[in-house]
Motif scaffolding. Structure first.
Motif, PDB file in Angstrom:
ATOM      1  N   GLY A  12       0.826  -1.213   0.000  1.00 55.89           N
ATOM      2  CA  GLY A  12       0.000   0.000   0.000  1.00 55.89           C
ATOM      3  C   GLY A  12       0.853   1.254   0.000  1.00 55.89           C
ATOM      4  N   LEU A  13       1.929   1.238   0.788  1.00 55.52           N
ATOM      5  CA  LEU A  13       2.852   2.376   0.811  1.00 55.52           C
ATOM      6  C   LEU A  13       3.472   2.574  -0.567  1.00 55.52           C
ATOM      7  CD1 LEU A  13       4.507   4.592   2.187  1.00 55.52           C
ATOM      8  CD2 LEU A  13       6.082   2.807   2.958  1.00 55.52           C
ATOM      9  N   ALA A  14       3.876   1.488  -1.198  1.00 56.13           N
ATOM     10  CA  ALA A  14       4.482   1.586  -2.531  1.00 56.13           C
ATOM     11  C   ALA A  14       3.509   2.197  -3.532  1.00 56.13           C
ATOM     12  CB  ALA A  14       4.937   0.212  -3.005  1.00 56.13           C
ATOM     13  N   ALA A  15       2.239   1.853  -3.423  1.00 58.32           N
ATOM     14  CA  ALA A  15       1.235   2.419  -4.329  1.00 58.32           C
ATOM     15  C   ALA A  15       1.093   3.924  -4.114  1.00 58.32           C
ATOM     16  CB  ALA A  15      -0.108   1.726  -4.119  1.00 58.32           C
ATOM     17  N   VAL A  16       1.125   4.353  -2.863  1.00 56.55           N
ATOM     18  CA  VAL A  16       1.019   5.788  -2.581  1.00 56.55           C
ATOM     19  C   VAL A  16       2.264   6.518  -3.081  1.00 56.55           C
ATOM     20  CG1 VAL A  16       0.874   7.530  -0.748  1.00 56.55           C
ATOM     21  CG2 VAL A  16      -0.539   5.484  -0.617  1.00 56.55           C
ATOM     22  N   VAL A  17       3.427   5.927  -2.843  1.00 52.05           N
ATOM     23  CA  VAL A  17       4.683   6.554  -3.269  1.00 52.05           C
ATOM     24  C   VAL A  17       4.720   6.693  -4.792  1.00 52.05           C
ATOM     25  CG1 VAL A  17       7.185   6.205  -3.389  1.00 52.05           C
ATOM     26  CG2 VAL A  17       5.980   5.860  -1.242  1.00 52.05           C
ATOM     27  N   ALA A  18       4.135   5.748  -5.503  1.00 48.24           N
ATOM     28  CA  ALA A  18       4.129   5.790  -6.969  1.00 48.24           C
ATOM     29  C   ALA A  18       3.240   6.904  -7.521  1.00 48.24           C
ATOM     30  CB  ALA A  18       3.672   4.447  -7.529  1.00 48.24           C
ATOM     31  N   ASP A  19       2.357   7.445  -6.691  1.00 48.10           N
ATOM     32  CA  ASP A  19       1.458   8.520  -7.115  1.00 48.10           C
ATOM     33  C   ASP A  19       2.181   9.856  -6.951  1.00 48.10           C
ATOM     34  OD1 ASP A  19      -0.491  10.434  -7.469  1.00 48.10           O
ATOM     35  OD2 ASP A  19      -1.933   9.503  -6.114  1.00 48.10           O
ATOM     36  N   PRO A  20       2.497  10.534  -8.051  1.00 44.50           N
ATOM     37  CA  PRO A  20       3.251  11.787  -7.948  1.00 44.50           C
ATOM     38  C   PRO A  20       2.519  12.861  -7.138  1.00 44.50           C
ATOM     39  CG  PRO A  20       2.661  11.333 -10.244  1.00 44.50           C
ATOM     40  CD  PRO A  20       2.183  10.178  -9.419  1.00 44.50           C
ATOM     41  N   THR A  29       1.841  10.190   4.617  1.00 45.57           N
ATOM     42  CA  THR A  29       2.066  10.127   6.063  1.00 45.57           C
ATOM     43  C   THR A  29       1.275   8.988   6.680  1.00 45.57           C
ATOM     44  OG1 THR A  29       2.448  12.505   6.123  1.00 45.57           O
ATOM     45  CG2 THR A  29       1.904  11.443   8.211  1.00 45.57           C
ATOM     46  N   ALA A  30       0.023   8.832   6.272  1.00 46.05           N
ATOM     47  CA  ALA A  30      -0.826   7.763   6.808  1.00 46.05           C
ATOM     48  C   ALA A  30      -0.289   6.384   6.414  1.00 46.05           C
ATOM     49  CB  ALA A  30      -2.254   7.932   6.320  1.00 46.05           C
ATOM     50  N   ALA A  31       0.133   6.239   5.171  1.00 42.57           N
ATOM     51  CA  ALA A  31       0.668   4.946   4.715  1.00 42.57           C
ATOM     52  C   ALA A  31       1.941   4.589   5.476  1.00 42.57           C
ATOM     53  CB  ALA A  31       0.923   4.980   3.209  1.00 42.57           C
ATOM     54  N   CYS A  32       2.809   5.564   5.698  1.00 43.62           N
ATOM     55  CA  CYS A  32       4.035   5.302   6.479  1.00 43.62           C
ATOM     56  C   CYS A  32       3.679   4.868   7.897  1.00 43.62           C
ATOM     57  CB  CYS A  32       4.913   6.552   6.526  1.00 43.62           C
ATOM     58  SG  CYS A  32       5.737   6.921   4.977  1.00 43.62           S
ATOM     59  N   GLY A  33       2.694   5.520   8.483  1.00 41.39           N
ATOM     60  CA  GLY A  33       2.270   5.159   9.833  1.00 41.39           C
ATOM     61  C   GLY A  33       1.724   3.743   9.904  1.00 41.39           C
ATOM     62  N   VAL A  35       2.509   1.203   7.910  1.00 41.11           N
ATOM     63  CA  VAL A  35       3.638   0.266   7.767  1.00 41.11           C
ATOM     64  C   VAL A  35       4.410   0.197   9.086  1.00 41.11           C
ATOM     65  CG1 VAL A  35       5.858  -0.135   6.622  1.00 41.11           C
ATOM     66  CG2 VAL A  35       3.852   0.502   5.273  1.00 41.11           C
ATOM     67  N   GLU A  36       4.678   1.338   9.680  1.00 38.94           N
ATOM     68  CA  GLU A  36       5.410   1.361  10.948  1.00 38.94           C
ATOM     69  C   GLU A  36       4.664   0.575  12.025  1.00 38.94           C
ATOM     70  OE1 GLU A  36       7.591   4.554  13.877  1.00 38.94           O
ATOM     71  OE2 GLU A  36       5.953   5.251  12.624  1.00 38.94           O
ATOM     72  N   ALA A  37       3.353   0.774  12.125  1.00 35.03           N
ATOM     73  CA  ALA A  37       2.559   0.058  13.126  1.00 35.03           C
ATOM     74  C   ALA A  37       2.563  -1.448  12.867  1.00 35.03           C
ATOM     75  CB  ALA A  37       1.132   0.585  13.137  1.00 35.03           C
ATOM     76  N   ALA A  38       2.461  -1.836  11.602  1.00 34.34           N
ATOM     77  CA  ALA A  38       2.449  -3.259  11.269  1.00 34.34           C
ATOM     78  C   ALA A  38       3.785  -3.909  11.615  1.00 34.34           C
ATOM     79  CB  ALA A  38       2.139  -3.453   9.779  1.00 34.34           C
ATOM     80  N   VAL A  39       4.877  -3.234  11.290  1.00 31.29           N
ATOM     81  CA  VAL A  39       6.202  -3.797  11.582  1.00 31.29           C
ATOM     82  C   VAL A  39       6.436  -3.867  13.087  1.00 31.29           C
ATOM     83  CG1 VAL A  39       8.690  -3.376  11.362  1.00 31.29           C
ATOM     84  CG2 VAL A  39       7.202  -3.152   9.364  1.00 31.29           C
ATOM     85  N   GLU A  40       6.057  -2.816  13.818  1.00 36.04           N
ATOM     86  CA  GLU A  40       6.231  -2.835  15.268  1.00 36.04           C
ATOM     87  C   GLU A  40       5.398  -3.939  15.912  1.00 36.04           C
ATOM     88  OE1 GLU A  40       5.441   1.094  16.691  1.00 36.04           O
ATOM     89  OE2 GLU A  40       7.362   1.851  15.971  1.00 36.04           O
ATOM     90  N   SER A  41       4.183  -4.108  15.437  1.00 35.76           N
ATOM     91  CA  SER A  41       3.320  -5.154  15.973  1.00 35.76           C
ATOM     92  C   SER A  41       3.916  -6.528  15.700  1.00 35.76           C
ATOM     93  CB  SER A  41       1.928  -5.051  15.355  1.00 35.76           C
ATOM     94  OG  SER A  41       1.115  -6.101  15.786  1.00 35.76           O
TER      95      SER A  41
END
Length: 53
Positions: A12-20, A29-33, A35-41
């Motif tokens: 999902g983060l990659a899809a957002v990053v691909a959108d100029p 910011t939301a997508a990064c958050g 990913v961070e929450a998923a990895v921490e969990s």
């Protein structure tokens, strides 16, 4: 959350990053958050499993 959840959020983060248009918007910011929450969990779950008797 498991490793599959981490992978899904990362895609999902990659899809957002691909959108100029998303480079400086709340979606990035939301997508990064997410990913961070998923990895921490996943990391805390993994650590608990390693430390279990």
């Amino acid at each position: 959350m498991g490793l599959d959840d981490c992978a899904r959020e990362t895609r999902g983060l990659a899809a957002v990053v691909a959108d100029p248009d998303a480079s400086y918007d709340a979606r990035l910011t939301a997508a990064c958050g997410r990913v961070e929450a998923a990895v921490e969990s996943w990391s805390s779950w993994s650590a608990r499993c390693r430390n279990a008797p």
